[in-house]
Design an enzyme around this catalytic site. Structure first.
Site, mmCIF file in Angstrom:
data_model
loop_
_atom_site.group_PDB
_atom_site.id
_atom_site.type_symbol
_atom_site.label_atom_id
_atom_site.label_comp_id
_atom_site.label_asym_id
_atom_site.label_seq_id
_atom_site.Cartn_x
_atom_site.Cartn_y
_atom_site.Cartn_z
ATOM 1 N N LYS A 192 -14.825 46.356 79.005
ATOM 2 C CA LYS A 192 -16.109 45.853 79.519
ATOM 3 C C LYS A 192 -17.201 46.851 79.165
ATOM 4 C CE LYS A 192 -18.636 46.279 83.065
ATOM 5 N NZ LYS A 192 -20.005 46.219 82.521
ATOM 6 N N GLY A 244 -18.280 56.833 83.635
ATOM 7 C CA GLY A 244 -19.497 56.401 84.321
ATOM 8 C C GLY A 244 -19.802 57.305 85.487
ATOM 9 N N SER A 245 -20.432 56.749 86.479
ATOM 10 C CA SER A 245 -20.889 57.580 87.593
ATOM 11 C C SER A 245 -19.729 57.945 88.527
ATOM 12 C CB SER A 245 -21.959 56.832 88.386
ATOM 13 O OG SER A 245 -21.416 55.644 88.908
ATOM 14 N N THR A 246 -19.886 59.043 89.216
ATOM 15 C CA THR A 246 -18.851 59.482 90.161
ATOM 16 C C THR A 246 -18.675 58.450 91.275
ATOM 17 O OG1 THR A 246 -19.100 61.801 89.622
ATOM 18 C CG2 THR A 246 -18.280 61.322 91.826
ATOM 19 N N GLY A 249 -16.624 55.690 89.913
ATOM 20 C CA GLY A 249 -15.277 56.242 89.701
ATOM 21 C C GLY A 249 -14.503 56.293 91.008
ATOM 22 N N CYS A 300 -23.256 62.862 80.055
ATOM 23 C CA CYS A 300 -22.529 63.322 81.241
ATOM 24 C C CYS A 300 -22.366 64.841 81.249
ATOM 25 C CB CYS A 300 -21.167 62.646 81.331
ATOM 26 S SG CYS A 300 -20.265 62.687 79.794
HETATM 27 P P1 NDP Z 1 -22.015 53.085 86.428
HETATM 28 O O1 NDP Z 1 -20.989 54.052 86.782
HETATM 29 O O2 NDP Z 1 -22.468 52.106 87.410
HETATM 30 O O3 NDP Z 1 -21.555 52.246 85.148
HETATM 31 C C1 NDP Z 1 -20.487 52.530 84.272
HETATM 32 C C2 NDP Z 1 -19.724 51.251 83.942
HETATM 33 O O4 NDP Z 1 -19.043 50.758 85.102
HETATM 34 C C3 NDP Z 1 -20.601 50.098 83.499
HETATM 35 O O5 NDP Z 1 -19.902 49.329 82.561
HETATM 36 C C4 NDP Z 1 -20.806 49.351 84.795
HETATM 37 O O6 NDP Z 1 -21.210 48.036 84.610
HETATM 38 C C5 NDP Z 1 -19.435 49.426 85.393
HETATM 39 N N1 NDP Z 1 -19.380 49.242 86.833
HETATM 40 C C6 NDP Z 1 -20.376 49.298 87.757
HETATM 41 N N2 NDP Z 1 -19.891 49.098 89.001
HETATM 42 C C7 NDP Z 1 -18.562 48.910 88.866
HETATM 43 C C8 NDP Z 1 -17.495 48.679 89.775
HETATM 44 N N3 NDP Z 1 -17.701 48.616 91.080
HETATM 45 N N4 NDP Z 1 -16.248 48.548 89.298
HETATM 46 C C9 NDP Z 1 -16.003 48.651 87.977
HETATM 47 N N5 NDP Z 1 -16.973 48.853 87.063
HETATM 48 C C10 NDP Z 1 -18.230 48.995 87.498
HETATM 49 O O7 NDP Z 1 -23.253 53.852 85.869
HETATM 50 P P2 NDP Z 1 -24.742 53.292 85.825
HETATM 51 O O8 NDP Z 1 -24.890 52.633 84.535
HETATM 52 O O9 NDP Z 1 -25.094 52.468 87.001
HETATM 53 O O10 NDP Z 1 -25.548 54.622 85.917
HETATM 54 C C11 NDP Z 1 -25.814 55.222 87.196
HETATM 55 C C12 NDP Z 1 -25.704 56.713 87.122
HETATM 56 O O11 NDP Z 1 -24.388 57.054 86.723
HETATM 57 C C13 NDP Z 1 -26.582 57.359 86.079
HETATM 58 O O12 NDP Z 1 -27.860 57.616 86.551
HETATM 59 C C14 NDP Z 1 -25.826 58.603 85.798
HETATM 60 O O13 NDP Z 1 -26.137 59.573 86.753
HETATM 61 C C15 NDP Z 1 -24.390 58.205 85.930
HETATM 62 N N6 NDP Z 1 -23.741 57.897 84.651
HETATM 63 C C16 NDP Z 1 -22.833 58.773 84.162
HETATM 64 C C17 NDP Z 1 -22.242 58.533 82.960
HETATM 65 C C18 NDP Z 1 -21.250 59.454 82.376
HETATM 66 O O14 NDP Z 1 -20.994 59.416 81.189
HETATM 67 N N7 NDP Z 1 -20.620 60.315 83.156
HETATM 68 C C19 NDP Z 1 -22.565 57.372 82.141
HETATM 69 C C20 NDP Z 1 -23.491 56.469 82.781
HETATM 70 C C21 NDP Z 1 -24.047 56.759 83.970
HETATM 71 P P3 NDP Z 1 -22.789 47.762 84.488
HETATM 72 O O15 NDP Z 1 -23.282 48.464 83.301
HETATM 73 O O16 NDP Z 1 -22.896 46.316 84.312
HETATM 74 O O17 NDP Z 1 -23.388 48.244 85.769
#
Ligand code: NDP
Length: 801
Positions: A192, A244-246, A249, A300
């Site tokens: 996804k 993605g975000s903590t 996670g 990140c």
């Molecule tokens: P998220 O962690 O929300 O998104 C990462 C992925 O997970 C996306 O594909 C997202 O879908 C999906 N997702 C969101 N909610 C769920 C869930 N409950 N269960 C499973 N998958 C889910 O990051 P954001 O894009 O919202 O960014 C928010 C903050 O996260 C940023 O400001 C940053 O601080 C941090 N971040 C960290 C990253 C890293 O590499 N460590 C990368 C991106 C963000 P969708 O895109 O549709 O929301």
């Protein structure tokens, strides 16, 4: 047009736009909307769509299907159907497919780079020179692993269907980081992409079709967080790989807890960028540019916390500001742009709000004077000085082009500041003194450390974090292992352990023993076991013990009923015993040999104790014998379980160093109470961990009888702590404790343990290959335990001219 003299004076670049006509034509051809890629084909349009935008123009780019639960279900089913044939292919055949993907990525590299820049807003210079070449590199590298896995990981097999959930900051690269190792290991995938940036994944789907990848091996379902949540929770998924975000996670950890799914989490960070007073300051300034203004700071592992030695801080900041004045913010498709657009308005708002918060908390916010483009979502490179280590902007991941500065006086203070975060993803250290730099690298709690460099990535080196930056590694040998399992392991790192202990707890007072077998004349000397905390025997906080009976029902004695407070004391003691982790492998080996020697000296007594619990005399002697043997073997490993040197970019050596987790919890099974205890605690100790062990609830004396052995074997106080009691309840306390970094759990259901571990995102395992039979010496069992007793830190060191 500027005069040549003017250009030479200012050294300003003129515009150098990259053509986007191919991408525009592709988008136009899909003006009706992009759909999911399932079972080798794009699906028919559904009802729900979402819009994807060009961040540099703030205009719509495309509409994309929103994945429903039914779409997720179809994709997982397709992946499940494709798995047997794909995993049965010889490694060489899978390698050919991966190699073909790599070649197709290269063939379409300019198209993919432009598409990525248009969709994400990142400068073309970065998508062209970093993202896309690394994507090709990952597929080529993992084509190699597909060939080698059978020889390098004997007995291992693919996990099954992998769910890959990726963010928007490196859309195609994150796809490659997950799909390449998954496919190489024989898994099939449902991916996804992020809602903001799904387009390059859909272009990748087309590449899968072009190279004739069997249907169902790669499936892509677009959608928002709800689609990701449905995918992670789907019962047909065997492994979830998330970046993605903590916060998300943590939600995924909770959602998958107890499901038996394998999990790797690559989460956020607030990585330190440490500059010592002997650093080459001009190089370090360029390093900051790469650390925090690469990809608009939406990285990140961005070096977002500048820790500057007090003596050079002022000079360094002046140089940095001068350099910031020259950074070009603007059109991502302009080849001379340094900083592109922020991915979405919501992210822009988040950055603005956090910077304002920094200002309110007394920070001095500075950014260059150059105006931002009128259209699109842009944010200038920003520096915040004058803040305290505890201020919001020093702690929270801003995920934008914003760096904060703090100062330090001594290397010790630099390390303390660097580690003053809940994250532990990366660190960058700048000094011309290699001794100092390596010393600080050893002290920093981070999964990747770059010396006089920053943001180096390669398919051959593992990437991933410590602490709340997640667990598991992507890339390299340690990355491929995340996509493999062994037959003994039965599909997951958290498979449900069997054999819940019968409840034997009763509230009899401490020291009170209902009945002891006597010899008829004199009562036996009471041997009431205590807890073992900080190298001392301790009474339980509860003041209660529980009766331990043998299989015949005869009472064997009483063991203390440990509780939350005892665990807390044990964790404190373990933290104080940090010297054990700092001891050399040789020193630890000596202590383990000493334990083995003392076990041998006491073998008759230990055998008798096990026999009294109900075992046959032969079996008891065999268990003790095996326990001694195993302690010897882990003593042997203590100085031999080496890391590796990865072959990454030219002019670097990348040291994959094994580090102990620090403080570990170990919950032991009931069966083989002495042997299982030794088989779990010794590898953890051998690798330098300090342990809080909860021994077999049915036969805790197998562990409590060892106190004198530990005392006389030079085990430092606090390196081993033993808390007896209700195993599953104590397991939960260990899982919830924020100062325990990893947990091995051989109790009842793992689900509640995994859910409780989401607090500090500690790594948890229920079983390890080989644990099914404690007496056997299955190949790979030692290594499996030792691997799980360590985490890898990759240190990148410049080497050669
Ligand atoms: P998220 O962690 O929300 O998104 C990462 C992925 O997970 C996306 O594909 C997202 O879908 C999906 N997702 C969101 N909610 C769920 C869930 N409950 N269960 C499973 N998958 C889910 O990051 P954001 O894009 O919202 O960014 C928010 C903050 O996260 C940023 O400001 C940053 O601080 C941090 N971040 C960290 C990253 C890293 O590499 N460590 C990368 C991106 C963000 P969708 O895109 O549709 O929301």
């Amino acid at each position: 047009m500027a005069a040549i003299g003017e250009i030479l004076r200012t050294m300003d670049y003129g515009p150098a736009p990259e053509a986007n006509d191919h991408v525009r034509a592709w988008l136009d051809a899909h003006s009706a909307g992009f759909t999911h890629f399932i079972d080798g084909d794009f699906t028919a349009p559904g009802e729900a769509w979402f819009e994807v935008s060009d961040p540099a123009q703030a205009t719509p780019l495309a509409r994309v299907a929103q994945g429903s639960d039914a779409d997720v279900d179809r994709a997982v089913s397709a992946a499940r159907r494709a798995h047997p044939a794909w995993s049965a292919l010889p490694g060489h055949a899978r390698a050919r497919y991966l190699y073909a993907i790599a070649r197709h990525v290269q063939k379409h590299e300019r198209f993919l780079a432009v598409l990525e820049s248009v969709d994400n807003g990142k400068p073309i210079r970065e998508s062209r020179d970093i993202d896309i070449p690394l994507v090709a590199r990952h597929f080529t590298h993992h084509a190699g692993w597909a060939e080698l896995i059978a020889g390098e990981f004997p007995g291992a097999r693919s996990v099954g269907v992998c769910a890959a959930i990726i963010p928007w900051n490196f859309p195609l690269l994150m796809l490659a980081w997950k799909i390449a190792p998954a496919l190489a290991a024989g898994n099939t995938v449902v991916l996804k992409p992020a809602e903001f940036t799904p387009l390059s994944a859909l272009a990748f789907a087309d590449i899968c079709r072009q190279i004739g990848l069997p249907p169902g091996v790669v499936n892509i379902v677009c959608g928002d967080g709800s689609t990701g949540a449905a995918l992670a929770a789907h019962p047909g998924v065997d492994k979830v790989a998330f970046t993605g975000s903590t916060e998300v996670g943590r939600a995924i950890r909770r959602a998958t807890a107890g499901s038996g799914k394998k999990l790797s989490l690559e989460l956020g960070g607030k990585s330190p960028f440490i500059v010592f007073d002997d650093a080459d300051l001009d190089s370090a300034v360029e390093g900051v540019v790469d650390a925090i203004w690469f990809n608009q700071g939406e990285v990140c592992c961005a070096g977002s916390r500048l820790l500057l030695h007090e003596g050079i801080a002022e000079r360094f900041i002046a140089k940095l500001k001068a350099r910031m004045e020259k950074l070009r913010v603007g059109d991502p498709l302009d080849k001379s742009t340094d900083i592109g657009a922020i991915v979405a308005p919501v992210q822009l708002t988040r950055i603005r709000e956090l910077v304002e918060q920094g200002r309110r908390e007394g920070g001095i916010v500075w950014c260059p004077a150059a105006p931002l483009p009128a259209a699109g979502w842009f944010y200038p490179p920003t520096l915040i000085t004058g803040i305290a280590p505890a201020s919001t902007v020093a702690e929270v991941e801003i995920f934008g082009p914003v760096a904060v500065t703090l100062t330090f006086r001594t290397p010790t203070e630099a390390v303390a500041l660097a580690n003053n975060t809940r994250y532990g993803l990366a660190a960058s250290i700048w000094s011309e003194n290699i001794n100092l730099a390596l010393d600080v690298a050893a002290g920093v709690k981070a999964g990747v450390v770059w010396l006089n460099a920053t943001n180096l990535f390669d398919a051959a080196a593992g990437f991933g974090g410590f602490k709340e930056s997640g667990f598991g590694r992507e890339g390299g040998r340690e990355g491929i292992a995340e996509y493999l399992t062994s037959a003994a392991h039965a599909g997951s790192p958290s498979g449900v352990a069997t054999g819940a202990a019968p409840s034997r707890l009763s509230g009899i007072p401490a020291g009170g023993v209902a009945e002891l077998p006597g010899d008829g004349t004199l009562p036996p000397i009471d041997r009431t076991a205590k807890l073992y905390i900080g190298g001392k025997q301790a009474r339980p906080d509860s003041g209660y013990s529980f009766t331990v009976t043998g299989t015949s029902g005869a009472v064997l004695g009483a063991a203390p009923l440990g509780n939350r407070k005892d665990i807390r004391n044990a964790v404190e003691a373990a933290h104080k015993a940090a010297n054990w982790s700092a001891a050399s492998g040789h020193n630890r080996a000596q202590v383990l040999y000493y334990i083995a020697e003392n076990l041998a000296a006491r073998s008759a007594e230990l055998t008798e104790r096990l026999r009294a619990a109900g075992g046959a005399a032969d079996a008891a002697a065999h268990e003790v014998h095996r326990a001694i043997e195993r302690t010897f073997r882990y003593a042997a490993w203590a100085d031999k379980f080496d890391g590796r040197i990865h072959s990454t970019k030219s002019r670097h050596v990348t040291l994959a160093l094994r580090e102990p987790w620090g403080v570990m919890g170990i919950v032991c099974p009931d069966e083989a109470p002495l042997l299982a205890f030794v088989s779990l605690v010794m590898p953890a100790l051998a690798m330098g961990n300090r342990v809080i062990a909860v021994p077999s609830q049915a036969m805790p004396f197998a562990a409590t009888d060892l106190y004198q052995i530990f005392d006389t074997s030079d085990v430092p106080g606090g390196a081993i702590n033993i808390v007896t009691g209700e195993r599953d309840a104590l397991g939960l306390v260990l899982a919830e404790h924020d100062d325990i970094a990893a947990l091995w759990y051989h109790g009842g259901a793992i689900g509640p343990i995994e859910a409780a571990s989401a607090g500090n995102l500690k790594a948890t395992w229920a079983v390890c290959p080989g644990d099914a039979d404690w007496y056997a010496d299955a190949p790979g069992t030692d290594a499996a335990h030792l691997e799980r007793a360590t985490q890898i830190k990759n240190v990148w060191i410049p080497y050669g001219a």
